[in-house]
Design a protein around this motif. Structure first.
Motif, PDB file in Angstrom:
ATOM      1  N   GLU A 123      85.986  41.438  41.732  1.00 61.35           N
ATOM      2  CA  GLU A 123      85.354  40.656  42.789  1.00 61.35           C
ATOM      3  C   GLU A 123      85.388  39.149  42.536  1.00 61.35           C
ATOM      4  N   TYR A 127      81.228  44.572  51.579  1.00 59.87           N
ATOM      5  CA  TYR A 127      82.072  45.595  50.955  1.00 59.87           C
ATOM      6  C   TYR A 127      83.533  45.281  51.214  1.00 59.87           C
ATOM      7  N   GLY A 173      74.494  50.799  49.372  1.00 59.65           N
ATOM      8  CA  GLY A 173      74.154  49.399  49.591  1.00 59.65           C
ATOM      9  C   GLY A 173      73.052  49.211  50.616  1.00 59.65           C
ATOM     10  N   ALA A 214      71.768  45.892  45.606  1.00 58.35           N
ATOM     11  CA  ALA A 214      72.998  45.444  46.260  1.00 58.35           C
ATOM     12  C   ALA A 214      72.836  44.107  46.976  1.00 58.35           C
ATOM     13  N   ASN A 245      75.171  40.769  47.162  1.00 55.19           N
ATOM     14  CA  ASN A 245      76.356  41.034  46.352  1.00 55.19           C
ATOM     15  C   ASN A 245      77.571  41.416  47.183  1.00 55.19           C
ATOM     16  N   TYR A 296      81.075  43.883  46.822  1.00 51.37           N
ATOM     17  CA  TYR A 296      81.577  45.008  46.040  1.00 51.37           C
ATOM     18  C   TYR A 296      82.948  45.471  46.533  1.00 51.37           C
ATOM     19  N   ASN A 297      83.837  45.735  45.592  1.00 52.67           N
ATOM     20  CA  ASN A 297      85.052  46.493  45.885  1.00 52.67           C
ATOM     21  C   ASN A 297      84.681  47.954  46.086  1.00 52.67           C
ATOM     22  N   ILE A 357      86.526  48.584  40.080  1.00 56.34           N
ATOM     23  CA  ILE A 357      85.273  49.050  40.700  1.00 56.34           C
ATOM     24  C   ILE A 357      84.133  49.130  39.683  1.00 56.34           C
ATOM     25  N   LYS A 363      81.930  46.920  38.916  1.00 55.98           N
ATOM     26  CA  LYS A 363      80.678  46.299  39.370  1.00 55.98           C
ATOM     27  C   LYS A 363      79.847  47.267  40.212  1.00 55.98           C
ATOM     28  N   ILE A 364      80.476  47.955  41.162  1.00 54.62           N
ATOM     29  CA  ILE A 364      79.719  48.878  42.005  1.00 54.62           C
ATOM     30  C   ILE A 364      79.267  50.103  41.206  1.00 54.62           C
ATOM     31  N   ASP A 423      76.142  48.543  39.182  1.00 57.51           N
ATOM     32  CA  ASP A 423      74.980  48.159  39.987  1.00 57.51           C
ATOM     33  C   ASP A 423      74.392  49.325  40.768  1.00 57.51           C
TER      34      ASP A 423
END
Length: 378
Positions: free
Chosen positions: A179, A214, A272, A278, A281, A283-284, A328, A330-331, A334
């Motif tokens: 990201e 997203y 999310g 979320a 933020n 996210y991928n 991915i 980060k997602i 989180d």
């Protein structure tokens, strides 16, 4: 939150999110113009996507370019999942005003209303795209992490489709795009998604409305429009195969994408919506796996048990990227998201669904002719 507005909610991603949220007890309102490009010429009677939600949601046939439709749709809503957009990368390069008006203008209208009218909106989720990364992240043996410029027509004309280091012009190796990677879209579509994302994150923050963006990768699965020749490579190839037509593979067939199954996209989006972690933020949403186009074509042909001629033509479209797959992490960290569908399982589910459908007329050739007349197809 209990009342959710989904723009583009009769579309592929939107209808699936709507049905999942209904199962979870949410009240859903859908704003959608039922575009013939996606739903066919008689969507109210023939579109499987529309019929799947028709009697389960409050449906408003309208446009995100209409302030009146927005005001009507936003009434008594707690959150917005904003999916409505024009989505064809190639088409965006010659229907420029349309893409700007719908994608950027429609988003601006929503935010203008949220800034100046009374409302109950607490969260906005915006559908961005991997297209905003352009060619994405690569590694150069001399210069480390680099972000290649758009590939040159002169190189591709000679069959050289590789991405180059922007410093030394040597070929570079693909990395997962995170990201925090450079944002430099190579299509009008990508530019509009970048603008949508920035508008929502910036304005919502100033209004104390939670916002999540997203960056969806290449989404596929049962329900994907088989009549749209401008976007969705699995659907385009499937319609070609089912109509007994051959498949033209662009470039050398080694170009790759990150194909993510619709159920995983739905799960990520709802995480999310429901999770404050979320908020604010980006996210991928993908699988983190690159699959080449030749593999897509051969896998589909085998799944349909068709002896489909597959040609690697060397043709290419200006504005197309070479490769992309998502980081991915980060997602996952989180929101605890973990894709559950691999490509093999997803293709089985998709082709099984296609086998049960009435296959529409194949309009792929006409879409190619459009691009040829605009000088975008080589």
């Amino acid at each position: 939150m209990k009342n959710i507005l989904i723009t583009g909610g009769a579309g592929f991603i939107g209808s699936n999110i709507a049905l999942r949220l209904i199962d979870k007890g949410f009240g859903i309102t859908v704003l959608d113009n039922l575009s013939p490009q996606i739903h066919g010429d008689h969507p109210e009677t023939t579109s499987p996507l529309f019929k799947s939600i028709f009697d389960k949601v409050k449906f408003i046939k309208g446009s995100v370019t209409s302030k009146e439709d927005w005001i009507n749709a936003l009434e008594n809503q707690d959150a917005v999942i904003h999916l409505a957009a024009e989505t064809g990368t190639g088409q965006s390069m010659y229907e420029i005003q349309k893409y700007i008006d719908v994608n950027i203008g429609g988003t601006a209208l929503m935010l203008d209303i949220l800034a100046n009218n009374s409302h109950l909106i607490k969260k906005v989720i915006i559908a961005s795209s991997r297209a905003i990364y352009g060619e994405g992240k690569y590694h150069c043996i001399e210069h480390g992490v680099v972000y290649p410029f758009e590939r040159q027509n002169s190189d591709m004309k000679n069959g050289d489709f590789a991405c180059k280091c922007p410093i030394c012009q040597k070929n570079v190796n693909l990395l997962a795009t995170s990201e925090d990677s450079k944002i430099h879209p190579t299509s009008v579509y990508g530019i509009t998604k970048q603008n949508q994302e920035q508008l929502v994150l910036t304005v919502c923050k100033s209004l104390s409305i939670a916002a999540v963006a997203y960056r969806y990768q290449n989404v596929y699965g049962p329900g994907q429009s088989l009549s749209n020749p401008y976007t969705g490579i699995l659907s385009i190839f499937s319609t070609r195969i089912k109509n007994g037509n051959d498949i033209n593979i662009f470039e050398d067939g080694k170009e790759t994408r990150d194909f993510v199954f619709i159920d995983d996209v739905v799960e990520a989006t709802i995480l999310g919506l429901e999770n404050d972690q979320a908020n604010g933020n980006v996210y991928n949403v993908g699988t983190g796996i690159a699959t080449d186009v030749m593999t897509v074509a051969t896998t589909l042909s085998k799944s349909y048990t068709k002896q489909t001629p597959i040609h690697i033509s060397g043709n290419y479209r200006l504005g197309d990227i070479r490769h992309n797959f998502a980081d991915i992490s980060k997602i996952k960290s989180d929101l605890g998201f973990e894709p559950k569908w691999n490509f093999e399982r997803g293709i089985q589910a998709f082709t099984k669904w296609v086998d049960e459908q009435d296959i529409p007329e194949d309009k792929y050739e006409s879409s190619i002719e459009e691009m040829k007349t605009k000088g975008l197809y080589k």
